[in-house]
Design an enzyme around this catalytic site. Structure first.
Site, short mmCIF file in Angstrom:
data_model
loop_
_atom_site.label_atom_id
_atom_site.label_comp_id
_atom_site.label_asym_id
_atom_site.label_seq_id
_atom_site.Cartn_x
_atom_site.Cartn_y
_atom_site.Cartn_z
N LYS A 105 -39.84 10.49 -3.44
CA LYS A 105 -40.13 11.71 -2.68
C LYS A 105 -41.00 12.61 -3.57
O LYS A 105 -40.65 12.89 -4.72
CB LYS A 105 -38.84 12.45 -2.33
CG LYS A 105 -38.03 11.73 -1.27
CD LYS A 105 -36.81 12.51 -0.86
CE LYS A 105 -36.13 11.84 0.31
NZ LYS A 105 -35.95 10.38 0.18
N ASP A 142 -42.05 8.51 0.27
CA ASP A 142 -41.23 8.88 1.41
C ASP A 142 -41.84 10.06 2.17
O ASP A 142 -42.63 10.84 1.60
CB ASP A 142 -39.83 9.31 0.95
CG ASP A 142 -38.95 8.13 0.57
OD1 ASP A 142 -39.27 6.99 0.95
OD2 ASP A 142 -37.94 8.36 -0.12
N GLN A 171 -43.47 9.37 10.37
CA GLN A 171 -42.25 9.61 11.17
C GLN A 171 -42.60 9.71 12.64
O GLN A 171 -43.30 10.64 13.06
CB GLN A 171 -41.59 10.91 10.70
CG GLN A 171 -41.14 10.88 9.25
CD GLN A 171 -41.10 12.27 8.64
OE1 GLN A 171 -42.06 13.04 8.75
NE2 GLN A 171 -40.01 12.60 7.97
N ARG A 192 -45.18 2.61 6.21
CA ARG A 192 -43.79 2.45 6.66
C ARG A 192 -43.57 3.39 7.82
O ARG A 192 -43.78 4.60 7.70
CB ARG A 192 -42.83 2.79 5.51
CG ARG A 192 -41.37 2.81 5.91
CD ARG A 192 -40.48 3.19 4.72
NE ARG A 192 -40.52 2.17 3.69
CZ ARG A 192 -40.26 2.40 2.40
NH1 ARG A 192 -39.95 3.61 1.99
NH2 ARG A 192 -40.30 1.42 1.53
N GLY A 196 -37.63 9.17 11.68
CA GLY A 196 -37.63 10.52 11.10
C GLY A 196 -36.21 11.06 11.04
O GLY A 196 -35.45 10.92 12.00
N ALA A 197 -35.84 11.65 9.90
CA ALA A 197 -34.44 11.97 9.64
C ALA A 197 -34.15 13.46 9.45
O ALA A 197 -33.02 13.83 9.21
CB ALA A 197 -33.97 11.21 8.41
N ARG A 296 -27.81 13.02 5.90
CA ARG A 296 -28.74 12.51 6.92
C ARG A 296 -28.19 11.22 7.54
O ARG A 296 -28.33 10.99 8.72
CB ARG A 296 -30.13 12.29 6.33
CG ARG A 296 -30.87 13.60 6.02
CD ARG A 296 -32.35 13.39 5.75
NE ARG A 296 -32.63 12.70 4.52
CZ ARG A 296 -32.67 13.30 3.30
NH1 ARG A 296 -32.45 14.59 3.20
NH2 ARG A 296 -32.94 12.60 2.22
P1 FDA Z 1 -31.22 4.75 15.36
O1 FDA Z 1 -30.78 5.92 14.55
O2 FDA Z 1 -31.43 4.95 16.82
O3 FDA Z 1 -30.21 3.58 15.10
C1 FDA Z 1 -30.21 2.35 15.80
C2 FDA Z 1 -28.93 1.59 15.44
O4 FDA Z 1 -28.92 1.31 14.05
C3 FDA Z 1 -27.66 2.39 15.66
O5 FDA Z 1 -27.19 2.27 16.98
C4 FDA Z 1 -26.74 1.76 14.66
O6 FDA Z 1 -26.25 0.53 15.12
C5 FDA Z 1 -27.63 1.51 13.50
N1 FDA Z 1 -27.68 2.65 12.56
C6 FDA Z 1 -28.69 3.52 12.42
N2 FDA Z 1 -28.43 4.41 11.45
C7 FDA Z 1 -27.21 4.11 10.99
C8 FDA Z 1 -26.40 4.68 9.98
N3 FDA Z 1 -26.77 5.73 9.26
N4 FDA Z 1 -25.19 4.11 9.77
C9 FDA Z 1 -24.79 3.05 10.47
N5 FDA Z 1 -25.53 2.46 11.44
C10 FDA Z 1 -26.72 2.99 11.70
N6 FDA Z 1 -36.69 9.02 7.37
C11 FDA Z 1 -37.53 10.02 6.97
O7 FDA Z 1 -37.55 11.09 7.61
N7 FDA Z 1 -38.36 9.82 5.90
C12 FDA Z 1 -38.40 8.66 5.21
O8 FDA Z 1 -39.17 8.54 4.25
C13 FDA Z 1 -37.54 7.60 5.61
N8 FDA Z 1 -37.54 6.41 4.97
C14 FDA Z 1 -36.83 5.34 5.49
C15 FDA Z 1 -36.96 4.08 4.94
C16 FDA Z 1 -36.31 3.00 5.51
C17 FDA Z 1 -36.49 1.63 4.93
C18 FDA Z 1 -35.48 3.20 6.68
C19 FDA Z 1 -34.78 2.04 7.33
C20 FDA Z 1 -35.32 4.45 7.21
C21 FDA Z 1 -35.98 5.55 6.63
N9 FDA Z 1 -35.82 6.83 7.15
C22 FDA Z 1 -36.67 7.83 6.71
C23 FDA Z 1 -34.74 7.13 8.12
C24 FDA Z 1 -35.23 7.01 9.54
O9 FDA Z 1 -36.13 8.04 9.83
C25 FDA Z 1 -34.06 7.09 10.55
O10 FDA Z 1 -33.42 8.33 10.41
C26 FDA Z 1 -33.03 5.99 10.38
O11 FDA Z 1 -33.61 4.76 10.06
C27 FDA Z 1 -32.24 5.80 11.68
O12 FDA Z 1 -33.12 5.45 12.75
P2 FDA Z 1 -33.21 3.99 13.41
O13 FDA Z 1 -34.64 3.69 13.64
O14 FDA Z 1 -32.50 3.02 12.56
O15 FDA Z 1 -32.59 4.14 14.83
#
Ligand code: FDA
Length: 316
Positions: A105, A142, A171, A192, A196-197, A296
């Protein structure tokens, strides 16, 4: 997206909540689910296990929003030592992709410092990339909250001139990201894509889960049809399937994109994808500054929060 997410992220921002959560022993068990350890000694066996299972890794030394120079320097020093420790784990079996990557970051490298924040972060990133390049390790920057997006992409652009393999994160919840994808997909960039978190206002980001997923699908389509190297960071089955289908449709081989997930989330699915020949990378955080990262993860999924509350009540 979890409907409680904004409330959880808002509550997590309170110093009182932070003191409470970090002060109770049960927190340690929850942390262990998502964080590989507080030190490099604890991290390394986890990394060995992941590499041994056919997955690639991206290691993040936890820390963000550094507001003093000494802290930014200490973070850079930790990354340099980390790269030394990780490089010896690479067995040289890599194909096109480096099996070992670090994620960083810019706010941990000094981007938020009052005087020359962006310049300091850019210089620190250059030093980090020089070290990583010598070690055959990749670096991806990130994405943090939307107020930093322009500065972060400008830094990545500047440093990429020297280190073209430097990756960036976009994001999908931000309205701007579709245009960013179109602009960046023409070049051979490592991007990547994640949902978005952070807690973002309606003025800049989609709020509904379905809108975020639709935006992700549009961005993914652009990246997979582009000239770069898409890194599909999601645990969402809809998006994983879409990436696999787009790869077939566009003739993109498994060496020209990756699926990525977080350490501790959908481990069985990670193994399934790796066994099926997909390049699968796991984002592995470590360090004692885990509070922001953990909250997050809790906010993303009600089940994680319920698990946490049950543990607090002594029920698990
Ligand atoms: P979603 O949240 O809809 O989840 C889909 C399914 O995945 C859920 O139903 C569940 O089964 C499972 N799941 C998801 N999150 C889970 C958790 N925490 N615990 C358990 N199960 C879970 N964000 C950002 O703002 N800046 C960044 O630089 C990054 N970098 C990053 C790198 C990588 C490799 C990943 C995988 C993710 C990020 N993120 C991120 C986080 C991203 O923005 C997001 O918040 C999370 O990946 C959750 O979103 P999903 O796409 O997984 O879908």
């Amino acid at each position: 997206m979890n409907p409680l997410r904004p409330a959880i992220l808002a509550a997590a921002g309170s110093p009182r909540m932070k003191r409470m959560l970090t002060g109770i022993p049960v927190t340690a068990n929850i942390v262990r689910r998502f964080v590989a350890g507080e030190t490099r000694d604890e991290l390394i066996p986890v990394v060995r296990g992941l590499l041994g299972s056919g997955r690639m890794i991206s290691v993040d030394f936890l820390g963000e929003n550094t507001t003093d120079r000494a802290q930014a320097d200490a973070t850079l020093a930790e990354y340099l030592s980390l790269i030394n420790d990780l490089a010896v784990l690479d067995d040289g079996r890599s194909g096109a992709a480096a099996r070992i990557e670090v994620s960083v970051k810019l706010s941990a490298l000094g981007q938020a410092l009052p005087d020359d924040g962006p310049a300091t972060a850019t210089e620190n990133l250059r030093i980090l990339c020089a070290k990583a390049g010598q070690a055959g390790v990749w670096v991806t920057v990130d994405a943090e909250d939307h107020t930093t997006t322009d500065a972060t992409l400008a830094t990545v652009h500047a440093v990429r001139a020297e280190f073209p393999w430097l990756g960036a994160v976009l994001q999908a919840y931000l309205y701007r990201t579709e245009a960013d994808c179109r602009e960046l997909s023409g070049a051979e960039l490592r991007i990547r894509l994640c949902k978005g978190a952070y807690r973002e206002p309606r003025a800049v980001a989609f709020q509904r889960a379905s809108e975020v997923t639709d935006s992700y699908l549009r961005c993914l389509d652009t990246l997979m049809r582009g000239a770069g190297y898409p890194m599909v960071a999601s645990h969402d089955p809809v998006l994983i399937t879409a990436a696999q289908q787009l790869a077939v449709e566009t003739g993109r081989g498994t060496d020209r994109f990756e699926q990525q997930m977080l350490y501790g989330v959908r481990d069985t699915e990670q193994l399934r994808l790796a066994a099926a020949g997909t390049a699968m990378r796991v984002y592995v955080p470590y360090g004692d500054q885990w509070y922001g990262y953990l909250t997050r993860r809790l906010a993303e999924r009600p089940a994680n929060l319920a698990f946490f509350l049950r543990a607090l009540a002594g029920d698990s």
